[in-house]
Design a protein around this motif. Structure first.
Motif, PDB file in Angstrom:
ATOM      1  N   SER A  20     -20.351 -21.975  16.488  1.00  0.00           N
ATOM      2  CA  SER A  20     -19.764 -20.714  16.913  1.00  0.00           C
ATOM      3  C   SER A  20     -19.791 -19.764  15.720  1.00  0.00           C
ATOM      4  O   SER A  20     -19.260 -20.084  14.661  1.00  0.00           O
ATOM      5  CB  SER A  20     -18.326 -20.963  17.368  1.00  0.00           C
ATOM      6  N   ASN A  76     -25.045 -16.517  25.568  1.00  0.00           N
ATOM      7  CA  ASN A  76     -24.181 -17.125  24.551  1.00  0.00           C
ATOM      8  C   ASN A  76     -23.701 -16.084  23.536  1.00  0.00           C
ATOM      9  O   ASN A  76     -23.292 -16.422  22.443  1.00  0.00           O
ATOM     10  CB  ASN A  76     -24.885 -18.282  23.844  1.00  0.00           C
ATOM     11  N   SER A 131     -22.459 -20.305  20.271  1.00  0.00           N
ATOM     12  CA  SER A 131     -22.042 -18.977  20.723  1.00  0.00           C
ATOM     13  C   SER A 131     -21.969 -18.018  19.542  1.00  0.00           C
ATOM     14  O   SER A 131     -21.778 -18.435  18.403  1.00  0.00           O
ATOM     15  CB  SER A 131     -20.681 -19.043  21.411  1.00  0.00           C
TER      16      SER A 131
END
Length: 104
Positions: free
Chosen positions: A15, A70, A39
């Protein structure tokens, strides 16, 4: 365009937060590097830049072969991430392409 994007090589599944994402160019590079299971969230304070970034979310997800995007883009100030709903210890990696130096 900025100072250049410096990112670690092993981003798959992580992330990532992009501070001062502008039109999203670096976010889309990162989106491909983190892969479909990762993401990327971009934060910027300008409506115009975010509007441009958001226009290309679906296109990039499709181009990368992802079932869903994403990437996400949030408007706000990098000095107040909690104010836009981003909590502590939410991201694995934080990047900024020459924006942190502009923060007071």
């Amino acid at each position: 365009y900025g100072c250049g994007l410096c990112v670690p090589e092993a981003l798959s599944g992580l992330s990532v937060l992009d501070l001062g994402c502008g039109s999203g160019r670096d976010c889309y590079v990162l989106a491909q590097l983190v892969g479909e299971s990762g993401s990327v969230v971009g934060v910027d304070m300008t409506d115009e830049q975010l509007s441009t970034a958001r226009q290309h979310v679906a296109w990039h997800a499709d181009a990368f072969g992802y079932a869903r995007p994403n990437t996400d883009f949030k408007q706000g100030y990098i000095e107040d991430l909690k104010g836009i709903g981003l909590g502590d210890e939410t991201f694995d990696v934080v990047v900024s392409n020459c924006v942190v130096n502009l923060s007071p």
